[in-house]
Design a protein around this motif. Structure first.
Motif, PDB file in Angstrom:
ATOM      1  N   ILE A  52       2.079   6.854  -6.801  1.00 38.82           N
ATOM      2  CA  ILE A  52       1.101   7.870  -7.215  1.00 38.82           C
ATOM      3  C   ILE A  52       1.678   9.272  -6.978  1.00 38.82           C
ATOM      4  O   ILE A  52       1.577  10.160  -7.831  1.00 38.82           O
ATOM      5  CB  ILE A  52      -0.219   7.679  -6.460  1.00 38.82           C
ATOM      6  N   LEU A  53       2.301   9.448  -5.824  1.00 36.01           N
ATOM      7  CA  LEU A  53       2.855  10.761  -5.460  1.00 36.01           C
ATOM      8  C   LEU A  53       3.987  11.179  -6.390  1.00 36.01           C
ATOM      9  O   LEU A  53       4.064  12.330  -6.825  1.00 36.01           O
ATOM     10  CB  LEU A  53       3.349  10.717  -4.012  1.00 36.01           C
TER      11      LEU A  53
ATOM     12  N   VAL B 229       0.843  -1.209   0.000  1.00 35.54           N
ATOM     13  CA  VAL B 229       0.000   0.000   0.000  1.00 35.54           C
ATOM     14  C   VAL B 229       0.874   1.252   0.000  1.00 35.54           C
ATOM     15  O   VAL B 229       0.635   2.203  -0.760  1.00 35.54           O
ATOM     16  CB  VAL B 229      -0.948  -0.003   1.215  1.00 35.54           C
ATOM     17  N   ASP B 230       1.890   1.255   0.845  1.00 40.24           N
ATOM     18  CA  ASP B 230       2.790   2.411   0.926  1.00 40.24           C
ATOM     19  C   ASP B 230       3.506   2.635  -0.410  1.00 40.24           C
ATOM     20  O   ASP B 230       3.685   3.781  -0.849  1.00 40.24           O
ATOM     21  CB  ASP B 230       3.825   2.210   2.034  1.00 40.24           C
TER      22      ASP B 230
ATOM     23  N   ASN C  46       1.063   4.147  -2.959  1.00 38.03           N
ATOM     24  CA  ASN C  46       0.831   5.561  -2.643  1.00 38.03           C
ATOM     25  C   ASN C  46       2.035   6.416  -3.027  1.00 38.03           C
ATOM     26  O   ASN C  46       1.893   7.531  -3.548  1.00 38.03           O
ATOM     27  CB  ASN C  46       0.522   5.733  -1.149  1.00 38.03           C
ATOM     28  N   GLU C  47       3.228   5.883  -2.788  1.00 42.31           N
ATOM     29  CA  GLU C  47       4.455   6.588  -3.179  1.00 42.31           C
ATOM     30  C   GLU C  47       4.536   6.726  -4.695  1.00 42.31           C
ATOM     31  O   GLU C  47       4.920   7.778  -5.224  1.00 42.31           O
ATOM     32  CB  GLU C  47       5.661   5.820  -2.642  1.00 42.31           C
TER      33      GLU C  47
ATOM     34  N   SER D  29      -7.562   6.353  -7.850  1.00 43.34           N
ATOM     35  CA  SER D  29      -6.843   7.627  -7.988  1.00 43.34           C
ATOM     36  C   SER D  29      -6.783   8.085  -9.440  1.00 43.34           C
ATOM     37  O   SER D  29      -6.117   9.072  -9.753  1.00 43.34           O
ATOM     38  CB  SER D  29      -5.421   7.482  -7.437  1.00 43.34           C
TER      39      SER D  29
ATOM     40  N   MET E  42      -6.415   0.575  -5.989  1.00 44.63           N
ATOM     41  CA  MET E  42      -5.878   1.863  -5.548  1.00 44.63           C
ATOM     42  C   MET E  42      -5.600   2.785  -6.725  1.00 44.63           C
ATOM     43  O   MET E  42      -5.916   3.986  -6.681  1.00 44.63           O
ATOM     44  CB  MET E  42      -4.595   1.641  -4.743  1.00 44.63           C
TER      45      MET E  42
END
Length: 248
Positions: A37-38, A30-31, A34-35, A61, A57
């Protein structure tokens, strides 16, 4: 150069390998997503069981980051049938790119027809499903001569079986990052090994994986002709580019 678009951000440890609970290990995935995506990475490279989670996820997004997984990982000694089954499962789960560990032990023993058959069948499955296929040759297990021969072999198979127009769909990749070397020698991509792959696999794509942990190394790899970098240090690489005054 937007270096984030060269990066396959990678987390491939099982819970046991990471000495974590399954819940903690899933949180690592998950992390990573998210990274990604960022920082707008090209791809997240994860175990197949986490593909549905990552896919959900990314869809939520509205993101076009690709999802990759590994097949026959990490020893490469799975049978061709097992690799095909594993690959079909990954395709069904929604993987965009599949990184196969070639049976380099069979190659080193001179079982070339076996290796050719494996590469043909697995590549065919991926191409028929419009998936990118990467062949991990495990450079730390090979001599320089063997790196040259297997790179040329993969290229010739692609050209002879699938045509030059498929060159963009097939990579030769350096390493799993999990190979155990003697005397603490590098177990992943080096400039020397990537130069050998580039000289003998192009115009197939090439991927450096294992040991690329900083911006300077990543840039040198790209300048050698590397098309993709598999790394668990994507954030450090991208942050250094953002803070760098080097004109790339």
């Amino acid at each position: 150069m937007k270096i984030s678009q060269y990066l396959d951000a990678t987390y491939l440890k099982t819970a046991d390998q990471a000495n974590l609970s399954e819940e903690e290990n899933q949180q690592k995935v998950v992390d990573l997503v998210n990274e990604a995506i960022l920082y707008d990475y090209k791809l997240v490279m994860i175990r197949a069981k986490y593909i549905p989670l990552a896919k959900k996820m990314l869809q939520e997004s509205n993101n076009k980051i690709l999802i990759g997984t590994v097949i026959g990982f990490y020893e490469g000694t799975y049978t061709t049938a097992q690799k095909l089954e594993e690959a079909q499962n990954a395709i069904n789960l929604g993987a965009d790119e599949l990184d196969f560990v070639v049976n380099y032990e069979a190659f080193k023993k001179g079982e070339i027809e076996f290796v050719k058959n494996e590469i043909i069948k697995c590549t065919k499955l991926c191409l028929e499903n419009q998936k990118v296929v990467k062949w991990i040759i495990e450079v730390a297990a090979l001599t320089n001569k063997e790196i040259i021969v297997i790179s040329q072999l993969i290229k010739s198979i692609v050209f002879n079986e699938f045509g030059a127009e498929k060159a963009d769909w097939v990579f030769v990749k350096s390493s799993t990052g999990f190979f155990k070397t003697k005397d603490n020698l590098p177990n992943g991509a080096t400039f020397e090994t990537m130069q050998l792959i580039a000289e003998n696999a192009k115009p197939l794509k090439i991927k450096a994986a294992g040991g690329v942990r900083d911006y300077e190394t990543a840039v040198k790899m790209i300048n050698l002709g590397v098309d993709r970098i598999g790394t668990s240090s994507s954030k450090q690489i991208v942050n250094k580019e953002d803070n760098s005054s080097i004109g790339y």
